[in-house]
Scaffold this motif. Structure first.
Motif, PDB file in Angstrom:
ATOM      1  N   VAL A   1      -6.085   6.977 -55.670  1.00 13.71           N
ATOM      2  CA  VAL A   1      -5.300   7.773 -56.609  1.00 13.71           C
ATOM      3  C   VAL A   1      -3.935   8.120 -56.019  1.00 13.71           C
ATOM      4  CG1 VAL A   1      -5.184  10.001 -57.796  1.00 13.71           C
ATOM      5  CG2 VAL A   1      -7.319   8.693 -57.802  1.00 13.71           C
ATOM      6  N   ARG A   2      -3.923   8.538 -54.751  1.00  9.20           N
ATOM      7  CA  ARG A   2      -2.646   8.904 -54.116  1.00  9.20           C
ATOM      8  C   ARG A   2      -1.745   7.688 -53.933  1.00  9.20           C
ATOM      9  NH1 ARG A   2      -6.270  11.957 -51.012  1.00  9.20           N
ATOM     10  NH2 ARG A   2      -6.090  10.533 -49.238  1.00  9.20           N
ATOM     11  N   GLU A   3      -2.333   6.564 -53.546  1.00  6.87           N
ATOM     12  CA  GLU A   3      -1.525   5.365 -53.347  1.00  6.87           C
ATOM     13  C   GLU A   3      -0.971   4.847 -54.670  1.00  6.87           C
ATOM     14  OE1 GLU A   3      -1.991   0.984 -51.280  1.00  6.87           O
ATOM     15  OE2 GLU A   3      -2.956   2.729 -50.360  1.00  6.87           O
ATOM     16  N   ALA A   4      -1.767   4.960 -55.730  1.00  4.49           N
ATOM     17  CA  ALA A   4      -1.288   4.550 -57.048  1.00  4.49           C
ATOM     18  C   ALA A   4      -0.066   5.364 -57.448  1.00  4.49           C
ATOM     19  CB  ALA A   4      -2.410   4.708 -58.081  1.00  4.49           C
ATOM     20  N   ALA A   5      -0.114   6.673 -57.188  1.00  2.34           N
ATOM     21  CA  ALA A   5       1.024   7.533 -57.511  1.00  2.34           C
ATOM     22  C   ALA A   5       2.245   7.173 -56.669  1.00  2.34           C
ATOM     23  CB  ALA A   5       0.631   8.989 -57.299  1.00  2.34           C
ATOM     24  N   ALA A   6       2.005   6.887 -55.367  1.00  2.71           N
ATOM     25  CA  ALA A   6       3.118   6.566 -54.475  1.00  2.71           C
ATOM     26  C   ALA A   6       3.777   5.234 -54.837  1.00  2.71           C
ATOM     27  CB  ALA A   6       2.629   6.523 -53.026  1.00  2.71           C
ATOM     28  N   LYS A   7       2.991   4.288 -55.378  1.00  2.00           N
ATOM     29  CA  LYS A   7       3.498   2.949 -55.663  1.00  2.00           C
ATOM     30  C   LYS A   7       3.846   2.743 -57.137  1.00  2.00           C
ATOM     31  CE  LYS A   7       1.124   0.473 -51.924  1.00  2.00           C
ATOM     32  NZ  LYS A   7       0.140  -0.600 -51.593  1.00  2.00           N
ATOM     33  N   GLY A   8       3.603   3.757 -57.974  1.00  2.00           N
ATOM     34  CA  GLY A   8       3.861   3.600 -59.396  1.00  2.00           C
ATOM     35  C   GLY A   8       2.916   2.610 -60.057  1.00  2.00           C
ATOM     36  N   MET A   9       1.657   2.601 -59.590  1.00  2.00           N
ATOM     37  CA  MET A   9       0.650   1.696 -60.121  1.00  2.00           C
ATOM     38  C   MET A   9      -0.508   2.503 -60.684  1.00  2.00           C
ATOM     39  SD  MET A   9       0.654  -0.929 -56.847  1.00  2.00           S
ATOM     40  CE  MET A   9      -0.635  -2.011 -57.474  1.00  2.00           C
ATOM     41  N   THR A  10      -1.439   1.829 -61.337  1.00  2.00           N
ATOM     42  CA  THR A  10      -2.648   2.510 -61.777  1.00  2.00           C
ATOM     43  C   THR A  10      -3.680   2.466 -60.658  1.00  2.00           C
ATOM     44  OG1 THR A  10      -3.757   0.552 -62.681  1.00  2.00           O
ATOM     45  CG2 THR A  10      -2.212   1.733 -64.136  1.00  2.00           C
ATOM     46  N   ARG A  11      -4.642   3.365 -60.752  1.00  2.00           N
ATOM     47  CA  ARG A  11      -5.730   3.383 -59.770  1.00  2.00           C
ATOM     48  C   ARG A  11      -6.469   2.054 -59.747  1.00  2.00           C
ATOM     49  NH1 ARG A  11     -11.194   2.062 -60.015  1.00  2.00           N
ATOM     50  NH2 ARG A  11     -12.386   3.227 -58.459  1.00  2.00           N
ATOM     51  N   ASP A  12      -6.724   1.478 -60.921  1.00  2.74           N
ATOM     52  CA  ASP A  12      -7.467   0.221 -61.000  1.00  2.74           C
ATOM     53  C   ASP A  12      -6.686  -0.939 -60.397  1.00  2.74           C
ATOM     54  OD1 ASP A  12      -9.526   1.569 -62.199  1.00  2.74           O
ATOM     55  OD2 ASP A  12      -9.070   0.877 -64.242  1.00  2.74           O
ATOM     56  N   GLU A  13      -5.371  -0.905 -60.518  1.00  2.55           N
ATOM     57  CA  GLU A  13      -4.551  -1.958 -59.915  1.00  2.55           C
ATOM     58  C   GLU A  13      -4.629  -1.889 -58.395  1.00  2.55           C
ATOM     59  OE1 GLU A  13      -1.007  -2.602 -63.262  1.00  2.55           O
ATOM     60  OE2 GLU A  13      -0.834  -0.991 -61.758  1.00  2.55           O
ATOM     61  N   VAL A  14      -4.592  -0.680 -57.859  1.00  2.00           N
ATOM     62  CA  VAL A  14      -4.687  -0.525 -56.409  1.00  2.00           C
ATOM     63  C   VAL A  14      -6.068  -0.964 -55.929  1.00  2.00           C
ATOM     64  CG1 VAL A  14      -4.572   1.089 -54.484  1.00  2.00           C
ATOM     65  CG2 VAL A  14      -2.966   1.308 -56.395  1.00  2.00           C
ATOM     66  N   TYR A  15      -7.102  -0.553 -56.664  1.00  2.00           N
ATOM     67  CA  TYR A  15      -8.479  -0.946 -56.312  1.00  2.00           C
ATOM     68  C   TYR A  15      -8.597  -2.465 -56.265  1.00  2.00           C
ATOM     69  CZ  TYR A  15     -13.610  -1.173 -56.519  1.00  2.00           C
ATOM     70  OH  TYR A  15     -14.937  -1.422 -56.241  1.00  2.00           O
ATOM     71  N   ALA A  16      -8.097  -3.124 -57.289  1.00  2.00           N
ATOM     72  CA  ALA A  16      -8.181  -4.584 -57.359  1.00  2.00           C
ATOM     73  C   ALA A  16      -7.424  -5.234 -56.205  1.00  2.00           C
ATOM     74  CB  ALA A  16      -7.637  -5.076 -58.697  1.00  2.00           C
ATOM     75  N   GLY A  17      -6.311  -4.621 -55.808  1.00  2.00           N
ATOM     76  CA  GLY A  17      -5.549  -5.160 -54.691  1.00  2.00           C
ATOM     77  C   GLY A  17      -6.321  -5.098 -53.390  1.00  2.00           C
ATOM     78  N   TYR A  18      -6.976  -3.960 -53.140  1.00  2.00           N
ATOM     79  CA  TYR A  18      -7.790  -3.829 -51.930  1.00  2.00           C
ATOM     80  C   TYR A  18      -8.936  -4.830 -51.943  1.00  2.00           C
ATOM     81  CZ  TYR A  18      -5.680   0.358 -49.853  1.00  2.00           C
ATOM     82  OH  TYR A  18      -4.838   1.233 -49.223  1.00  2.00           O
ATOM     83  N   ALA A  19      -9.628  -4.929 -53.068  1.00  2.00           N
ATOM     84  CA  ALA A  19     -10.775  -5.838 -53.148  1.00  2.00           C
ATOM     85  C   ALA A  19     -10.354  -7.286 -52.960  1.00  2.00           C
ATOM     86  CB  ALA A  19     -11.494  -5.664 -54.485  1.00  2.00           C
ATOM     87  N   SER A  20      -9.245  -7.684 -53.596  1.00  6.39           N
ATOM     88  CA  SER A  20      -8.795  -9.070 -53.505  1.00  6.39           C
ATOM     89  C   SER A  20      -8.232  -9.401 -52.136  1.00  6.39           C
ATOM     90  CB  SER A  20      -7.742  -9.361 -54.579  1.00  6.39           C
ATOM     91  OG  SER A  20      -6.556  -8.606 -54.342  1.00  6.39           O
ATOM     92  N   GLY A  21      -7.981  -8.382 -51.314  1.00  3.98           N
ATOM     93  CA  GLY A  21      -7.486  -8.614 -49.961  1.00  3.98           C
ATOM     94  C   GLY A  21      -8.569  -9.035 -48.986  1.00  3.98           C
TER      95      GLY A  21
END
Length: 250
Positions: free
Chosen positions: A187-207
């Motif tokens: 949630v915090r990273e999504a706010a810092a990057k201007g992304m949604t929580r789900d987008e950040v989650y997907a990025g971590y998983a796909s990494g």
């Protein structure tokens, strides 16, 4: 591994470790700063409220454990906090100190007080919870990454110092672990990057090569192995449980 102490053992990865060690037949003692969470732990576990960043609190913890168990065979140096999620220039010094105080100072203090006990026994296992952030670094997580790199250096030094006394030290590096702490990071990273929580989650998983988050039970299983006789000559090692990180900057 018959007598096990786990810091931050009342919830999350620590709770999963405690349950796994208990299932393996160990006597379990959990320490946590959260007294309410400790109250919810099984009655047959030893339980102590402890702030690992305070040496007096840590000394009292080890006094209780040694009095109750007569020694300690495995200590999981698991206590940690996520710290701030921000660019380095936006991180307050007090937040930096707080993050390192729990993650690094806490591991040091517990190792300091475990070492004399284990040296006297001529046996023991120290298991440090690091992170893949301690292998690659992570943008927007400077204090956390710095602390998790540092505990690996601490672990390797412990393995060298304590090896002659039959004491082993290893580090586990979890990847992204399903649970409340990582949820806050998302949630915090999504706010810092201007992304949604789900987008950040997907990025971590796909990494990761396996395309998924790990679960606390995966970390716990590795801890039980490292504490066991099957790992009697495993020391000074850094073991990632992360589904193989291939892109550490999602």
């Amino acid at each position: 591994m018959s007598r096990v102490l786990i810091t931050a053992g009342a919830s999350g990865i620590g709770r999963a470790m405690a349950e796994a060690f208990g299932a393996a037949g160990a006597r379990v003692w959990v320490a946590d700063v959260d007294a309410t969470a400790l109250d919810d732990c099984p009655a047959d576990w030893g339980r102590t409220v402890c702030d690992v960043s305070d040496e007096g609190s840590v000394a009292a913890l080890f006094g209780e454990v040694v009095a109750g168990f007569g020694g300690v065979d495995t200590v999981c140096l698991n206590a940690g906090i996520a710290g701030p999620t921000a660019l380095v220039e936006d991180i307050r010094l007090e937040d930096w100190h707080r993050c390192l105080g729990v993650n690094l100072d806490g591991a040091f203090l517990c190792a300091k007080h475990a070492a004399p006990v284990m040296k006297a026994q001529m046996a023991g296992s120290l298991i440090v919870t690091s992170s893949t952030a301690g292998l690659y670094g992570y943008p927007n997580r400077a204090p956390y990454a710095a602390a998790k790199w540092a505990v690996i250096g601490l672990m390797k030094t412990l393995a060298m110092e304590l090896g002659p006394f039959g004491v082993r030290a290893n580090a586990i590096c979890p990847g992204s672990v399903e649970g409340p702490r990582m949820e806050g990071v998302l949630v915090r990273e999504a706010a810092a990057k201007g992304m949604t929580r789900d987008e950040v989650y997907a990025g971590y998983a796909s990494g990761t090569a396996m395309g998924r988050f790990v679960e606390a039970k995966d970390i716990a299983a590795m801890a039980v192995f490292l504490a066991s006789d099957a790992a009697r000559l495993v020391s000074g090692q850094v073991i990632a449980v992360d589904g193989f990180t291939v892109n550490p900057d999602p």
